[in-house]
Design an enzyme around this catalytic site. Sequence first.
Site, PDB file in Angstrom:
ATOM      1  N   GLU A 200       0.997  -1.169   0.147  1.00 18.68           N
ATOM      2  CA  GLU A 200      -0.083   0.038  -0.116  1.00 18.68           C
ATOM      3  C   GLU A 200       0.762   1.163  -0.291  1.00 18.68           C
ATOM      4  O   GLU A 200       1.782   1.714   1.009  1.00 18.68           O
ATOM      5  CB  GLU A 200      -1.004   0.002   1.240  1.00 18.68           C
ATOM      6  CG  GLU A 200      -1.769   1.396   1.562  1.00 18.68           C
ATOM      7  CD  GLU A 200      -2.366   1.460   2.650  1.00 18.68           C
ATOM      8  OE1 GLU A 200      -3.535   2.108   2.892  1.00 18.68           O
ATOM      9  OE2 GLU A 200      -1.801   0.899   3.731  1.00 18.68           O
TER      10      GLU A 200
ATOM     11  N   GLU B 295     -11.168   2.328   6.765  1.00 17.81           N
ATOM     12  CA  GLU B 295     -10.368   2.703   7.731  1.00 17.81           C
ATOM     13  C   GLU B 295     -10.139   4.160   8.124  1.00 17.81           C
ATOM     14  O   GLU B 295      -9.410   4.899   7.452  1.00 17.81           O
ATOM     15  CB  GLU B 295      -8.884   2.252   7.041  1.00 17.81           C
ATOM     16  CG  GLU B 295      -7.615   2.534   8.054  1.00 17.81           C
ATOM     17  CD  GLU B 295      -6.363   2.052   7.509  1.00 17.81           C
ATOM     18  OE1 GLU B 295      -5.540   1.114   7.868  1.00 17.81           O
ATOM     19  OE2 GLU B 295      -5.833   2.755   6.278  1.00 17.81           O
TER      20      GLU B 295
END
Length: 256
Positions: free
Chosen positions: A141, A238
Amino acid sequence: MPRFAANLTMMFTEHEFLDRFAAAKKAGFDAVEYLFPYDQPPEAIAERLRAQGLTQALFNLPPGNWEAGDRGLAALPDRAEEFRASIDTALRYAEATGVGRVHVMSGLASRQDVTALTAYRDSLRRVCDAAGAQGLDVVIEPINTRDMPGYFLDDFSFAADLIAELGLPNLKLQFDIYHRQILHGDVLMGLREMAPIIGHVQIAAVPDRHEPGTGELDDARILRELDALGYEGFVGCEYRPAGRTEDGLDWMRAFA
């Protein structure tokens, strides 16, 4: 319709960690993710997942000493032995929880440092080999350096090129919409271009990282685009709730 996973590191923090599983289920989630499970025995987490009928969507490999400032180990050549041990730890938790993918944090290093770049490539080959033997995907990521200064993997194009270069069948991109907007913008085009290599998606409003729909992006349109692209994976929530977690879930109910 997206398959949402509650991020239990950021959401439902009104509850103790192991109690967040039941809170997420009660709020309408069928899947969960979190940063790190390692403060809890794997059996305890597995029991909560079973009791609530939840799917474990994702968690991260051990990052090193988070409290001391570590943000992953994969690009740190002098921490290679510790990184190898972290793979074994993560795979024990993966087996217990039935997770299908794990995220590898790169750590704080410069991409101009050849030794860091070599270490990162070697680390990804190693973890993909070990995880693949267990049938797991590995995701990487890009993270914006406003939130995480000095983070090695801070560019989506670099990540995509590296995935292509390594050619590892279980190495995928974790496309976090929040980080993408801060780093590059052009979220919809990024999703379209990178859809074939995306293994996990996360969402939060930009710039304050609160509930989707409360920031500068049309998050509902982005989620519809994921459907149009045929994305069938999880969308990890998130974000940091602006208030009590349960009070801010109207955005998600619109997709029910």
